[in-house]
Each structure stands twice: as C-alpha cells, then as structure tokens.
Design a protein around this motif. Structure first.
Motif, short mmCIF file in Angstrom:
data_model
loop_
_atom_site.label_atom_id
_atom_site.label_comp_id
_atom_site.label_asym_id
_atom_site.label_seq_id
_atom_site.Cartn_x
_atom_site.Cartn_y
_atom_site.Cartn_z
N GLU A 1 -13.91 48.72 27.21
CA GLU A 1 -12.60 49.39 27.13
C GLU A 1 -12.46 50.07 25.76
O GLU A 1 -13.07 49.65 24.79
N TRP A 2 -11.66 51.11 25.71
CA TRP A 2 -11.40 51.80 24.45
C TRP A 2 -9.97 51.55 23.96
O TRP A 2 -9.47 52.22 23.08
N GLU A 3 -9.30 50.52 24.50
CA GLU A 3 -7.93 50.23 24.08
C GLU A 3 -7.91 49.65 22.67
O GLU A 3 -7.12 50.07 21.82
N ASN A 4 -8.77 48.66 22.41
CA ASN A 4 -8.79 48.04 21.08
C ASN A 4 -9.08 49.05 19.98
O ASN A 4 -8.59 48.94 18.86
N ALA A 5 -9.89 50.04 20.29
CA ALA A 5 -10.29 51.02 19.28
C ALA A 5 -9.11 51.83 18.76
O ALA A 5 -9.19 52.41 17.67
N THR A 6 -8.02 51.85 19.49
CA THR A 6 -6.85 52.60 19.05
C THR A 6 -6.01 51.82 18.04
O THR A 6 -5.12 52.38 17.41
N ASP A 7 -6.29 50.52 17.89
CA ASP A 7 -5.48 49.67 17.02
C ASP A 7 -6.15 49.31 15.70
O ASP A 7 -5.46 49.05 14.71
N VAL B 1 -23.44 52.47 31.31
CA VAL B 1 -22.42 52.12 30.32
C VAL B 1 -21.18 52.93 30.62
O VAL B 1 -21.21 54.16 30.63
N PHE B 2 -20.07 52.22 30.88
CA PHE B 2 -18.79 52.86 31.14
C PHE B 2 -17.87 52.59 29.95
O PHE B 2 -17.54 51.44 29.66
N TYR B 3 -17.49 53.64 29.26
CA TYR B 3 -16.41 53.53 28.29
C TYR B 3 -15.12 53.95 29.00
O TYR B 3 -14.98 55.10 29.42
N LEU B 4 -14.19 53.02 29.14
CA LEU B 4 -12.96 53.27 29.88
C LEU B 4 -11.80 53.46 28.93
O LEU B 4 -11.63 52.70 27.97
N TYR B 5 -10.97 54.44 29.21
CA TYR B 5 -9.87 54.76 28.31
C TYR B 5 -8.70 55.32 29.09
O TYR B 5 -8.86 55.85 30.19
N ASP C 1 -29.36 58.76 25.71
CA ASP C 1 -30.74 58.73 26.20
C ASP C 1 -31.15 57.33 26.67
O ASP C 1 -32.05 57.19 27.50
N LEU C 2 -30.51 56.32 26.12
CA LEU C 2 -30.87 54.94 26.46
C LEU C 2 -30.24 54.47 27.76
O LEU C 2 -30.77 53.57 28.43
N VAL C 3 -29.08 55.05 28.12
CA VAL C 3 -28.32 54.55 29.27
C VAL C 3 -27.78 55.71 30.09
O VAL C 3 -27.80 56.87 29.66
N ASN C 4 -27.29 55.38 31.27
CA ASN C 4 -26.46 56.31 32.05
C ASN C 4 -25.03 56.16 31.54
O ASN C 4 -24.34 55.21 31.88
N LEU C 5 -24.62 57.08 30.69
CA LEU C 5 -23.36 56.95 29.97
C LEU C 5 -22.26 57.73 30.68
O LEU C 5 -22.43 58.90 31.01
N GLU C 6 -21.12 57.05 30.89
CA GLU C 6 -19.97 57.71 31.50
C GLU C 6 -18.71 57.34 30.73
O GLU C 6 -18.48 56.17 30.43
N LEU C 7 -17.92 58.34 30.39
CA LEU C 7 -16.59 58.12 29.84
C LEU C 7 -15.61 58.24 31.01
O LEU C 7 -15.50 59.30 31.62
N VAL C 8 -14.94 57.15 31.30
CA VAL C 8 -14.14 57.06 32.53
C VAL C 8 -12.66 57.04 32.17
O VAL C 8 -12.17 56.10 31.53
N ALA C 9 -11.94 58.08 32.59
CA ALA C 9 -10.50 58.15 32.34
C ALA C 9 -9.77 57.31 33.39
O ALA C 9 -10.07 57.37 34.58
#
Length: 349
Positions: A18-24, A54-58, A81-89
């Motif tokens: 999750e990207w919630e903590n990163a906002t604090d 890898v899913f970064y959710l925000y 390059d290391l992973v299948n990276l997705e930023l998921v809204a």
C-alpha cells in the motif's frame, strides 16, 4: 516452529504494497524501504521460477501516481526489470481495504503483504516463504522492528507494538501477525479477508487472526523475515496515534470482554496504567539497545507517560460516548485473477 531448508527455487509470488503510509512519514523512510525491497528481489532473481508481481496500491484522490514513479526512478530503477510492476489506483480505499483489494487481484498462489515504509532485511523472502513448506500453513507473520533516529523514535521503539531486534524469540511466540510484513495463501485469504469493522481504526488484523483460528487454519510467526518499519513522524502524530489506539482498545473491550459502560471505563484506567509501567521498565532497562543515552531516559519516561495519557483519554471518551453495532458476518473477496489451488486445512477441535 522449525523452518524447512531454504528452497532452491522460489514459487510465483505477488507482493501487495500500500502507498497510504508513504503519505504520512518522511520521504527518506519510503525511499529506504523501496531500495531495500529492490535489493532483496535482486538477491533472489535467479531463483524465481517466474517473475514476481508487485502491486503498489494507492488512493488516486490523495496520491499522484507520478510521485510513486519518481521514487521508483530515483531509488529503485531496476525494479521494473526484476518484477511485473503495476501501480494500481483504488479510489477511496484505506489501509486494510487496499491490502484486501490487492490480494483480490493476485494471480499467484502465495501473496506477500509489505508496507511502503517497511524495509526488508537480507533473507526476508526466504524467511517468510520457508514455513509454506508445510502445506497446512496458510499465513506467516514476519518480524517487524521500528526504526529510530532521535529521542521520540527511540522512545517509541521501546514502547510500541513491535519487539526489539534482540527479542526475536519473544516475537515468534506472540499470538499476533503484523500485516506490514506477512504472507498468505491467496485462495484462503480471499475466503478470510481483513474484516470491515465500523468504529475501529487498526484492529482489523487482530479480528482477522481470530477468524483464522476459529476456522481451524494454521499459521506461524518467524523471526527470519525481518523488516525495519519507519518511525512515527512527529510528536503530534504520536499523540493522535495514541488517542486512536485508546479508542481501538475500547472497541476491543466492547466486543471481546464486556459491553458494560462500567467495565469499559475500568479498562480505560487499568490498561494504560499497565502499559505505562511496562514501558517505563523497558525504557530504563533496554534503552541502550536503541541508542538511548541514560541522561535522556527520564525525558523518555515523561514522553511515554504523555503517550499513554493520550491513549487513556481516547479510551475514556470512547467508553463514555460510543456504542458499536454487532461485528459483521464473515466476508469474502471476489477472485479477479486466474484460479489458484486450495490448501490443506486442519480439522477443528
């Protein structure tokens, strides 16, 4: 719990972050977490049987996707390059809801949850996967420690929910999983996701684990999967967090102990008092482990008293003014991915 030997190959994995903590918190902690995550993936890249997801959710209402891309480009440029990276809204979803949503999307049998401000230490992936060598294991909790750099964060490292690095044996024995650092069998988690708890702030993980136990499912904790979690950012945030913790304590007393106002008020005095005494003992006897000088320990004791006073106030206010609806019925998550295999389940006693 005796860990199996390290496997030569690693199974397909989905990492839900999750990207919630990163906002604090301060940006340096999020950057260090991502840098450490990339390094751990790089150490294991030749052993993955398939490129991990890898899913970064925000929540796109509060976070600009470009900011996440900027952090990746700055501190973890090899990650795509290391992973299948997705930023998921995911509009409007909060911490536990983001994790539920991420695992509903996972295309692999095992999913790993990590916070955006938690830095995996070397060997983390092996450590958190090893218990799944037992086909009955459905969830694994890792070992989270709180990072620290100043008086406030050192005090919090001594009194917070997480153990100290020297307490690995103790953390393994605890009946708790911190979802900032855990892994689950995806299919089972979809049947037993984090519950929606009206009136609770951060109690979902505890009630989730009770549901896992009631269902006769088997889980373990391991000290071999350590992450360093960012500290709380500043004193006002710490005071607010203590207040919310007090309100959560009352929520738990209401549902698990007694609905009596008197019993809830009694707990609002007794529980903070017990936690204060425990905190004072740890500050004085273990302060050296986090680099807290002896001359600063009296001030740390006062800060701890303030923290637990705020917690007491929150619990008292909740006990006086709040009531709660019954706990919701068991929920399930939709499977938005390809089917995954089931697992063995223990017979209930």
């Amino acid at each position: 719990y005796a860990l199996p030997d390290r496997p030569e190959k690693l199974p397909p994995l989905t990492f839900v972050i999750e990207w919630e903590n990163a906002t604090d918190i301060e940006a340096e902690w999020t950057q260090e977490a991502m840098r450490a995550f990339e390094a751990e993936l790089a150490r294991c890249k030749d052993r993955f049987v398939a490129k991990p997801y890898v899913f970064y959710l925000y929540d796109e209402q509060t976070v600009d996707e470009s900011k996440i891309n900027d952090v990746i480009a700055q501190v973890a440029p090899a990650l795509p390059d290391l992973v299948n990276l997705e930023l998921v809204a995911a509009v409007g979803l909060t911490y536990y809801q983001l994790k539920n949503f991420g695992i509903s999307q996972a295309p692999t049998e095992i999913s790993i949850m990590l916070d955006s401000d938690a830095a995996p230490q070397p060997g983390w992936i092996d450590g958190i996967l090893a218990p799944f060598g037992d086909p009955e294991i459905v969830a694994v909790g890792g070992f989270t420690v709180l990072g620290c750099k100043d008086l406030l964060s050192k005090m919090m490292a001594l009194i917070w929910l997480f153990n100290l690095p020297s307490e690995s044996d103790e953390t393994v024995r605890r009946k708790k999983i911190h979802v900032n650092n855990c892994a689950v069998r995806t299919a089972v988690f979809r049947q037993h996701p984090f519950p929606e708890l009206p009136g609770a702030f951060k109690k979902q993980c505890g009630f989730w684990l009770r549901e896992i136990d009631r269902s006769g499912l088997k889980w373990v904790r391991t000290a071999d999967a350590m992450v360093v979690h960012a500290p709380h950012p500043q004193i006002f945030f710490v005071a607010w967090r203590a207040w919310k913790m007090g309100m959560d304590n009352d929520f738990q007393v209401f549902h698990l102990v007694s609905r009596s106002r008197f019993r809830r008020l009694w707990s609002a005095f007794v529980l903070p008092a017990k936690k204060t005494l425990r905190a004072w003992k740890r500050i004085w006897t273990k302060g050296g482990e986090v680099g807290l000088p002896t001359y600063q320990r009296p001030l740390a004791l006062l800060l701890s008293l303030g923290f637990h006073s705020s917690m007491m106030a929150g619990q008292l206010v909740s006990a006086v003014f709040r009531g709660f609806p019954p706990l919701p019925a068991t929920q399930t998550l939709p499977d938005r991915s390809a089917p995954v295999p089931g697992v063995q389940v223990r017979e209930q006693a």
